[in-house]
Design an enzyme around this catalytic site. Structure first.
Site: not given
Ligand code: NAD
Length: 492
Positions: A187, A393, A184, A292, A237
């Site tokens: 989006e 963050e 997945k 990240c 996140s």
């Molecule tokens: P996000 O958590 O909002 O979304 C990530 C995924 O989870 C998406 O596919 C989204 O559809 C899904 N999602 C979001 N909220 C959800 C919920 N409540 N229930 C179920 N699924 C849900 O993250 P983002 O904004 O897309 O990405 C940025 C974040 O990712 C930042 O915090 C960044 O630091 C982190 N990140 C971490 C790494 C790492 O290696 N640690 C790498 C890249 C990004």
């Protein structure tokens, strides 16, 4: 509804899922908008697929598993050799698709696609990396061996900031070890993996071995609840990462769940600022701070502060903000209007809490792109460790300078953040570098390197609230995540 086999038809505004080797339209009635963040306009529609779509994807993946696991590892790896070549042929198209929907500068997109391909390359080492081990005579006449077997259907859930690379931290390893996979994508950036899966489709993997379902929370929940999903690889996140980890625990799934970050870059008083400045600037402002591994807190140690701040601010002012597709752009937009407002909210918070705004990126205008989601390079000086902008963050081009007096103070600053993803030190002293590496909690460390990004053959992931689970992304250990070690004790 099944569509033509060879194309996802990107000009069609509604993206489709990839199930069992076919492009399939979801029956959902819910959709999201995909934007080009540089122009601030919608460019595609993504379906928020349903539980029924997930059920179908998992069924195909499960049906494909038995035959795929019996396919010899070298034969499985040959699909990846073909895929690598196919990705190279479409390298620029993937990079441009990525920049169009994500916003990052085109050179950064190229770097990301290179990292994506490197994971395919590393996974082809399966015939050594998946091997087990053996010991004769654990008791007289009794031999013991452990061999690694694939487990079944795995799923990957990806964030928006690395639309090409992050899914491929997992997918090629799951595949080459004999598992099947459901992805997945985020989006917010679904077009890149749609392009990537068009290329995957060309190499004629057996149907059902890889599948892609677009969508949002409903898809994630359906994956988490599905009894036939054996394990989840998640990146996003920290609040979401925690939820994923907890729910996988409840349902007994394997899980690697990578979360957010608050990375500190320590500048020792003997640092070589002139040579270090380009990588420092890239650390904080590359990808508009949406990595990240981005630097977030700049921490001068001792009497280097004034000189550092002067040089850093001067360099930050020269960054060209604009459309990532323009080769001259140094920094693109942030992902969305909502995220822009979130970043601006943090700048307001920094002002409220008394930090000194010495470079203000709030009113960032780019000629010809009045609706783009731009935030200019921003710097706060005299930030204290307890301020919100030093703790949370921000994920934008906002640098917080926290002045520290010595190694103890900067290590304390690093080790008292909730996150522990990455950290860097700039110094000419081997002794200082060793002490730093030894004492800090984050598990990706740069020495005179601003972005401590492990290559595909080393593990990627942090500690603390930046990583839940024990096996990280790619590296050698990921072969363990995707396999069960069966131990046989044998007497004849
Ligand atoms: P996000 O958590 O909002 O979304 C990530 C995924 O989870 C998406 O596919 C989204 O559809 C899904 N999602 C979001 N909220 C959800 C919920 N409540 N229930 C179920 N699924 C849900 O993250 P983002 O904004 O897309 O990405 C940025 C974040 O990712 C930042 O915090 C960044 O630091 C982190 N990140 C971490 C790494 C790492 O290696 N640690 C790498 C890249 C990004």
């Amino acid at each position: 509804m099944k569509g033509p086999k060879k194309s996802s038809n990107m000009s069609n505004i509604i993206l489709r899922n990839y199930l069992n080797g076919e492009w399939v339209t979801s029956d959902t009635s819910e959709f999201g908008d995909v934007f080009n963040p540089a122009i601030g306009k919608k460019i595609a529609t993504v379906p928020f697929s349903t539980k029924a779509d997930v059920d179908e994807a998992v069924k195909h993946a499960k049906d494909a598993f038995e035959e795929w696991r019996e396919t010899p590892p070298m034969t499985r790896a040959r699909y990846l050799f073909r895929l690598k070549e196919a990705f190279e042929d479409e390298f620029e198209v993937i990079a441009r698709t990525l920049t169009t929907e994500q916003g990052k500068a085109i050179d950064e997109a190229r770097g990301e696609v290179r990292r994506m391909i490197e994971n395919v390359e590393h996974a082809t080492g399966v015939t050594t990396l998946m091997c087990g081990y053996t010991l004769e005579d654990i008791a007289k006449g009794i031999d013991c061996y452990g061999h690694r077997q694939p487990i079944g259907v795995f799923a990957g859930i990806a964030p928006y900031n690395f639309p090409a690379m992050v899914p491929w931290w997992f997918l090629p390893y799951a595949l080459v070890t004999g598992n099947t996979f459901v992805l997945k994508p985020s989006e917010q950036v679904p077009m890149t993996q749609t392009k990537v899966f068009e290329i995957v489709d060309e190499i004629d993997l057996p149907e059902g071995v890889v599948n892609m379902v677009h969508g949002s929370r409903e898809v994630v929940n359906a994956l988490l609840d599905h009894p036939d999903i054996e394990g989840i690889s998640f990146v996003g996140s920290t609040p979401t990462a925690k939820t994923i980890y907890r729910r996988c625990g409840e349902t007994g799934k394997r899980v690697q769940s990578l979360g957010g970050a608050k990375n500190i870059v320590a500048i020792m008083s003997d640092a070589d600022l002139d040579n270090g400045m380009p990588s420092l600037i890239t650390s904080f402002y590359g990808c508009s701070g949406q990595r990240c591994l981005s630097g977030s807190i700049l921490a001068p140690v001792g009497d280097i502060a004034e000189k550092l701040i002067e040089k850093f601010t001067k360099a930050a002012k020269t960054i060209t903000v604009g459309d990532g597709l323009n080769d001259l752009t140094g920094m693109g937009p942030v992902i969305s209007e909502a995220h822009k407002n979130r970043v601006l909210g943090y700048i307001e918070k920094g002002l409220e809490e008394g930090a000194d705004l010495i470079l203000d990126g709030r009113d960032c205008r780019v000629e010809g792109l009045p609706d783009g989601f731009f935030v200019g390079p921003t710097i706060f000086d005299n930030v204290t460790p307890d301020m919100t902008i030093a703790k949370e963050e921000i994920f934008g081009p906002v640098v917080s300078i926290v002045r520290t007096k010595d190694m103890d103070e900067v290590v304390d600053l690093i080790n008292t953040r909730d996150y522990a993803n990455a950290t860097c030190i700039y110094t000419r002293s081997g002794a200082a570098a060793r002490e730093f590496k030894y004492r800090v909690k984050p598990s990706m460390i740069g020495v005179n390197i601003g972005i401590a990004a492990p290559m595909s053959y080393f593990p990627f992931g942090g500690a603390g609230n930046s990583m839940f689970g024990d096996i990280k992304g790619h590296g050698q250990e990921i072969f363990q995540f995707f396999t069960d070690t069966k131990v046989v004790i044998e007497r004849w």
